[in-house]
Write an enzyme that holds these catalytic residues in place. Sequence first.
Site, PDB file in Angstrom:
ATOM      1  N   GLU A  13       0.845  -1.185   0.000  1.00 48.51           N
ATOM      2  CA  GLU A  13       0.000   0.000   0.000  1.00 48.51           C
ATOM      3  C   GLU A  13       0.884   1.239   0.000  1.00 48.51           C
ATOM      4  O   GLU A  13       1.739   1.406   0.875  1.00 48.51           O
ATOM      5  CB  GLU A  13      -0.902   0.007   1.238  1.00 48.51           C
ATOM      6  CG  GLU A  13      -1.731   1.268   1.426  1.00 48.51           C
ATOM      7  CD  GLU A  13      -2.854   1.411   0.426  1.00 48.51           C
ATOM      8  OE1 GLU A  13      -3.449   2.506   0.346  1.00 48.51           O
ATOM      9  OE2 GLU A  13      -3.149   0.430  -0.280  1.00 48.51           O
ATOM     10  N   CYS A  60      -4.904   5.801   5.395  1.00 47.07           N
ATOM     11  CA  CYS A  60      -4.646   4.673   4.503  1.00 47.07           C
ATOM     12  C   CYS A  60      -5.959   4.069   4.042  1.00 47.07           C
ATOM     13  O   CYS A  60      -6.975   4.159   4.742  1.00 47.07           O
ATOM     14  CB  CYS A  60      -3.817   3.640   5.255  1.00 47.07           C
ATOM     15  SG  CYS A  60      -3.510   2.112   4.348  1.00 47.07           S
ATOM     16  N   CYS A  63      -5.667   0.414   6.178  1.00 49.75           N
ATOM     17  CA  CYS A  63      -5.367   0.411   7.615  1.00 49.75           C
ATOM     18  C   CYS A  63      -6.326   1.311   8.382  1.00 49.75           C
ATOM     19  O   CYS A  63      -5.916   2.098   9.237  1.00 49.75           O
ATOM     20  CB  CYS A  63      -3.931   0.861   7.857  1.00 49.75           C
ATOM     21  SG  CYS A  63      -2.709  -0.122   6.990  1.00 49.75           S
ATOM     22  N   HIS A  67      -6.045   2.837  12.774  1.00 54.43           N
ATOM     23  CA  HIS A  67      -5.890   4.245  13.120  1.00 54.43           C
ATOM     24  C   HIS A  67      -7.065   4.743  13.955  1.00 54.43           C
ATOM     25  O   HIS A  67      -6.900   5.604  14.826  1.00 54.43           O
ATOM     26  CB  HIS A  67      -5.710   5.086  11.859  1.00 54.43           C
ATOM     27  CG  HIS A  67      -4.385   4.892  11.208  1.00 54.43           C
ATOM     28  ND1 HIS A  67      -3.203   5.260  11.818  1.00 54.43           N
ATOM     29  CD2 HIS A  67      -4.030   4.340  10.017  1.00 54.43           C
ATOM     30  CE1 HIS A  67      -2.181   4.954  11.030  1.00 54.43           C
ATOM     31  NE2 HIS A  67      -2.657   4.385   9.936  1.00 54.43           N
ATOM     32  N   ARG A 477       0.702  -4.658  11.075  1.00 52.67           N
ATOM     33  CA  ARG A 477       2.061  -4.349  10.637  1.00 52.67           C
ATOM     34  C   ARG A 477       2.980  -3.942  11.784  1.00 52.67           C
ATOM     35  O   ARG A 477       4.174  -3.765  11.578  1.00 52.67           O
ATOM     36  CB  ARG A 477       2.015  -3.233   9.590  1.00 52.67           C
ATOM     37  CG  ARG A 477       1.449  -3.676   8.249  1.00 52.67           C
ATOM     38  CD  ARG A 477       1.389  -2.492   7.279  1.00 52.67           C
ATOM     39  NE  ARG A 477       1.003  -2.920   5.941  1.00 52.67           N
ATOM     40  CZ  ARG A 477      -0.245  -2.977   5.495  1.00 52.67           C
ATOM     41  NH1 ARG A 477      -1.245  -2.634   6.298  1.00 52.67           N
ATOM     42  NH2 ARG A 477      -0.514  -3.365   4.268  1.00 52.67           N
ATOM     43  N   SER A 500       5.133   1.446   9.493  1.00 52.35           N
ATOM     44  CA  SER A 500       6.063   1.585   8.373  1.00 52.35           C
ATOM     45  C   SER A 500       6.933   2.825   8.489  1.00 52.35           C
ATOM     46  O   SER A 500       7.917   2.952   7.760  1.00 52.35           O
ATOM     47  CB  SER A 500       5.304   1.578   7.039  1.00 52.35           C
ATOM     48  OG  SER A 500       4.768   0.296   6.787  1.00 52.35           O
ATOM     49  N   CYS A 544       3.494  -0.564   4.286  1.00 51.42           N
ATOM     50  CA  CYS A 544       2.303   0.212   3.960  1.00 51.42           C
ATOM     51  C   CYS A 544       2.768   1.571   3.447  1.00 51.42           C
ATOM     52  O   CYS A 544       2.759   2.559   4.123  1.00 51.42           O
ATOM     53  CB  CYS A 544       1.406   0.336   5.192  1.00 51.42           C
ATOM     54  SG  CYS A 544      -0.208   1.041   4.816  1.00 51.42           S
ATOM     55  N   CYS A 547       5.353   0.794 -10.901  1.00 51.10           N
ATOM     56  CA  CYS A 547       6.017  -0.495 -10.609  1.00 51.10           C
ATOM     57  C   CYS A 547       7.009  -0.595 -11.692  1.00 51.10           C
ATOM     58  O   CYS A 547       6.744  -1.164 -12.697  1.00 51.10           O
ATOM     59  CB  CYS A 547       4.869  -1.356 -10.645  1.00 51.10           C
ATOM     60  SG  CYS A 547       4.789  -2.981 -10.144  1.00 51.10           S
TER      61      CYS A 547
END
Length: 565
Positions: A13, A60, A63, A67, A477, A500, A544, A547
């Site tokens: 993410e 996020c 997530c 939070h 995480r 993260s 979190c 490409c």
Amino acid sequence: MAKIVVDPITRIEGHLRIEAEITDGRITDAWSSSTMFRGIEKILKGRDPRDAWFWTQRFCGVCTTVHSIASIRAVEDALKIKIPPNAQLIRNIIIGIQNVQDHVIHFYHLHALDWVDVTSALKADPAGTSALAASLSDWPNNSPTYFKSVQDKLKSFVASGRLGPFANAYWGHPAYKLPPEANLMATAHYLEALEWQKDVIRIHAILGSKNPHPQTFLVGGMSIPIDPDSQNALNADKLMEIKRLLKKAQDFVEKVYIPDLLAVASFYKDWAAIGGGVGNFLSYGEFPDAAGNQWLPQGAILGKDISKVLPVDQKKVAEYVDHSWFEYKNGPEKGLHPWDGESEARYSGPKPPYEYLDTDKKYSWVKAPRYDEKVMEVGPLARVLVAYASGHKEAKAAVDMVLNKLGVGPEALFSTLGRTGARGIDCLLVARQTPKWLDELIANIAKGDYRIHANEKWDPSEWPAEASGYGWHEAPRGALGHWIKIKDQKILNYQAVVPSTWNASPRDAKGQRGPYEAALIGTPVADPAKPLEILRTVHSFDPCLACAVHVVDAAGNEVIRVTVS
């Protein structure tokens, strides 16, 4: 010496870039960079603290629950609010199933393809796959017919010229070691997990009204009413549906996830000596009971020494910005505690050079959190290590079971493989424990206890003129902390230090590498144009932060560009 740039890392993410120097086939240095700025803390200033949880879950897209709970705990800590037992149990159930679903999704959909070669499954014997699966568990979908149907589905993807969710990967890479039958088994379970996770997370819809972004959290408790006689409240029918879904979650973890994890890990034992990282671990503990005692313990481990667990003091947390695209008013040399944290992007240098980072200077939008000036890894490995070293009965039994089945010692935990294994252990522990919290909730209701809110200090006139608090949560995480300062019933300052941020941090004032950076040192890379090994270690943290890969020589010249999945 060559320098590899993986930007962005996918199957995560957010946006994460990894630069790594490779000498003689191994990584000798690494830099972790987040290229995305987050500013919600600034939005919160001046708002009602009771609304903070609703805003912070927008940090996020996945997530959200974590939070919410960290934010609410911060406000409750500042205002000294104690919530009733039912609210605590409901929160534990919501957090528990979030943990279980998140870990399963990570293993199958974000990390497994680093170890599983999907195209190899096309060569598998379905009968052999069936025999392998049956030797691991009594999961119903273990027949040759079932695995043949999955293989046929894969063949149809290939025949169409598109691999669907399995496109853009390093299929055929020499680092893949699983036999075709194991690859087919894992691929089948990848597809099963997609359907499974949609069902079990319905618990959030029952208790939280929706997922993601649950709606029933409140400072002081929960807003979902309990009334056995109402269809619009938490009643017997809904409790039994939650019980069914928790059983479904536990069955999949015990009969699919853990057996797959052990089967895959048995072919990659060399990775028990790769990716060890900083060796310091931090866990905030989780799942409090009505008295505030945590089911998973809190603690810190330094230097991989699991003979002792140190207590955690929130005053020792500070964030540094020496290599971050921020500037503190009084300079970067001194870290700031989150209560005094600054989120102003006062970077006075040129525009962040995303094409090629000057890693000797500022190179990330992530700050560098430190605990007592030490780099700390957070996440399931930290959580399991602290529980194991603290003598947590269930954790010790689960860790010993995994180590015994793999034939390795506790030192194997300090690795990429150990990090991946610890996530499964953590998932197993919570999958088995969450139904017990539901039973406690049912027992309370049976006794006539319907309380779900503290009903105190809801009126801001009851608050002190100034207050400070922090809320800690062990998110899937890792260690998540929210810190809040309140003045005149409004938010004066707000800071979140997320898992993260700890793990993806750049270097600090002392030049200490962050956990991603440190874990990559020594990692073998068979083919710099296809750095599968980098993905294995980075994904083991479940970043979190998203490409294309750039490969450059030591002078910074691009020599090849490849697409990464």
